[in-house]
Each structure stands twice: as structure tokens, then as C-alpha cells.
Design a protein around this motif. Structure first.
Motif, PDB file in Angstrom:
ATOM      1  N   GLY A   1       0.806  -1.212   0.000  1.00  0.00           N
ATOM      2  CA  GLY A   1       0.000   0.000   0.000  1.00  0.00           C
ATOM      3  C   GLY A   1       0.842   1.267   0.000  1.00  0.00           C
ATOM      4  N   PHE A   2       2.075   1.171   0.510  1.00  0.00           N
ATOM      5  CA  PHE A   2       2.939   2.348   0.608  1.00  0.00           C
ATOM      6  C   PHE A   2       3.572   2.710  -0.734  1.00  0.00           C
ATOM      7  N   ILE A   3       3.907   1.715  -1.548  1.00  0.00           N
ATOM      8  CA  ILE A   3       4.575   1.975  -2.832  1.00  0.00           C
ATOM      9  C   ILE A   3       3.707   2.822  -3.766  1.00  0.00           C
ATOM     10  N   PRO A   4       2.425   2.499  -3.983  1.00  0.00           N
ATOM     11  CA  PRO A   4       1.594   3.386  -4.824  1.00  0.00           C
ATOM     12  C   PRO A   4       1.456   4.801  -4.266  1.00  0.00           C
ATOM     13  N   ILE A   5       1.541   4.945  -2.925  1.00  0.00           N
ATOM     14  CA  ILE A   5       1.492   6.289  -2.342  1.00  0.00           C
ATOM     15  C   ILE A   5       2.693   7.102  -2.826  1.00  0.00           C
TER      16      ILE A   5
ATOM     17  N   ILE B   1      -6.404   6.310 -10.706  1.00  0.00           N
ATOM     18  CA  ILE B   1      -7.434   5.395 -10.185  1.00  0.00           C
ATOM     19  C   ILE B   1      -6.855   4.064  -9.707  1.00  0.00           C
ATOM     20  N   PRO B   2      -5.986   3.353 -10.487  1.00  0.00           N
ATOM     21  CA  PRO B   2      -5.457   2.063 -10.001  1.00  0.00           C
ATOM     22  C   PRO B   2      -4.703   2.181  -8.681  1.00  0.00           C
ATOM     23  N   SER B   3      -3.904   3.253  -8.517  1.00  0.00           N
ATOM     24  CA  SER B   3      -3.147   3.433  -7.277  1.00  0.00           C
ATOM     25  C   SER B   3      -4.067   3.736  -6.107  1.00  0.00           C
ATOM     26  N   ILE B   4      -5.102   4.529  -6.347  1.00  0.00           N
ATOM     27  CA  ILE B   4      -6.063   4.831  -5.282  1.00  0.00           C
ATOM     28  C   ILE B   4      -6.780   3.560  -4.840  1.00  0.00           C
ATOM     29  N   ILE B   5      -7.138   2.705  -5.810  1.00  0.00           N
ATOM     30  CA  ILE B   5      -7.785   1.425  -5.478  1.00  0.00           C
ATOM     31  C   ILE B   5      -6.841   0.547  -4.663  1.00  0.00           C
ATOM     32  N   CYS B   6      -5.566   0.498  -5.069  1.00  0.00           N
ATOM     33  CA  CYS B   6      -4.580  -0.319  -4.352  1.00  0.00           C
ATOM     34  C   CYS B   6      -4.392   0.175  -2.922  1.00  0.00           C
ATOM     35  N   ILE B   7      -4.266   1.493  -2.748  1.00  0.00           N
ATOM     36  CA  ILE B   7      -4.107   2.059  -1.406  1.00  0.00           C
ATOM     37  C   ILE B   7      -5.337   1.764  -0.549  1.00  0.00           C
ATOM     38  N   SER B   8      -6.521   1.877  -1.138  1.00  0.00           N
ATOM     39  CA  SER B   8      -7.760   1.599  -0.405  1.00  0.00           C
ATOM     40  C   SER B   8      -7.829   0.133   0.012  1.00  0.00           C
TER      41      SER B   8
END
Length: 220
Positions: free
Chosen positions: A170-174, A186-193
Motif C-alpha cells: 500500500g505504501f509503494i503506490p502512495i 485510479i489504479p493506485s487509489i484502489i490499491c491504497i484503499s
């Protein structure tokens, strides 16, 4: 059994020399083995692996041959060979880490992510690896690990690994989001969520087991 005339001892197994004096043994070896044959993954599915190996060799050779016949189509055969190599590396991780669900999923996700970045670099970097491939891979890994861990009722120690992996994935997409590397967010927000929801679920529903495991491991 075989027999040592000097040491006056019998020796089991199919050995030629006495383990004490190293003289040649007399007599016949036992037909039965001391240890049973361990059925490895390859031995169990030998025919499947033979067909798979042959199929991938045929695919690689055919792609290279067609690419040489049609050189103006570009060097696409290289990507076919790289893809086949990636398949075997992924299968290697799947087989050798099949007894540990979190490690297996983690290795697979890391391999796919690194492979995507390399592919993106080779094709003159379009950014799709960090925009789509890595966040989507991490999101699928987080969801799969959380669901399967619950269904398979893995021990608390494995849940600690899941917790740690969720934080990293979750930290890497942030980082991608903050640095501005993303073309589509959108994909990174979904991954973090997914990471936050998974962390919350593990802590809420498995918090007691994790606390006991932390106390046991770190003597808190």
C-alpha cells in the motif's frame, strides 16, 4: 545384507565398502531401500512438465523463426522469449513457496512488478508499469492474500507477514502518487484503499492472535 569379514558386521543398503574399515563388502545388497523415494513436484507431474517444456521451446523457436523470416515486423520475438522465461520464473516461485501462502503471493507480485518495469523500459518507457501494472498487481495480491488467509485459517505468524506485506504494497503506490509518476491515479487509489481495508480487517478480526504472537516472538 552385505558383510564385512574384518569387522564382522552386516551393513544394510547398497554400499560397496565397509563404513568402519573401508574394505570391500561381501554378499548381496538388499533389494529394499533404506529410505523411501521422495515424490517431488517434478516426479508427480513429470508428463505435464515435459509437455510444458516442449511447448514453450516450440513457441520460442517458432517465434524466433517467424521473426527472422519477417525482419521488418520488429524484434517482437524477444518479448515472446522474455515472456516464456517469466512464466518459468513465476512457476518456480509458485512450486518452491507453495507451503507458505503469503510468501508465494509476495514473490509472485514482486516478480510481476519488476518484470513489468523491465518490459516498460525495454519498450522506451510509456509509464504503464507504474500506472497500471504495479498497482493492479499489488491490489490483487492484497485481496487474494486476505481472502485466502481467512478461508484457509492460517496461523497468527502468517497473519503478521500479511500485515507487513499489506503495509509495503500500500505504501509503494502512495510514493508514485506523491512523486507524480502516475498518468492515471485510479489504479493506485484502489490499491491504497485495498491495503487500508485489509489492514483494518486483519487488525480488527485477528488482533488478539497477532498480539499473542507478538508477545511470544518479542517477549513483550
Amino acid at each position: 545384507m552385505k558383510y564385512c569379514d574384518k569387522c564382522k558386521v552386516t551393513v544394510r543398503g547398497d554400499v560397496k565398502c565397509c563404513p568402519l574399515c573401508q574394505r570391500t563388502l561381501s554378499g548381496q545388497a538388499e533389494e529394499s531401500m533404506l529410505y523411501p523415494k521422495v515424490r517431488t513436484m517434478y516426479r508427480q507431474y513429470r508428463e505435464f512438465f515435459k509437455v510444458l517444456i516442449f511447448s514453450t521451446v516450440v513457441a520460442a523457436v517458432a517465434a524466433c523463426a517467424v521473426n527472422l523470416i519477417l525482419p521488418w515486423t520488429g524484434h517482437w520475438a524477444l518479448f515472446v522469449v522474455i515472456g516464456i522465461a517469466g512464466l518459468w520464473v513465476s512457476m518456480y516461485f509458485a512450486v518452491h513457496q507453495r507451503n507458505s501462502l503469503p510468501k508465494n503471493i509476495t514473490y509472485q507480485a514482486i516478480f510481476i512488478s519488476v518484470f513489468s518495469v523491465i518490459w516498460d523500459l525495454v519498450t522506451h518507457w510509456h509509464g504503464w508499469s507504474v500506472t497500471f501494472a504495479i498497482p493492479c498487481t499489488f491490489a490483487v495480491a492484497i485481496i487474494s492474500m486476505t481472502v485466502l488467509a481467512k478461508l484457509m485459517k492460517i496461523p497468527a505468524g502468517e497473519y503478521l507477514i500479511c500485515l507487513f506485506i499489506d503495509i509495503i504494497f500500500g505504501f509503494i503506490p502512495i510514493i508514485f502518487y506523491v512523486v507524480g509518476m502516475l498518468q492515471v491515479k485510479i489504479p493506485s487509489i484502489i490499491c491504497i484503499s485495498c491495503s487500508i481495508i485489509s489492514l483494518a480487517g486483519i487488525i480488527i478480526f485477528q488482533g488478539k492472535e497477532i498480539r499473542l504472537e507478538l508477545v511470544r516472538r518479542f517477549h513483550l
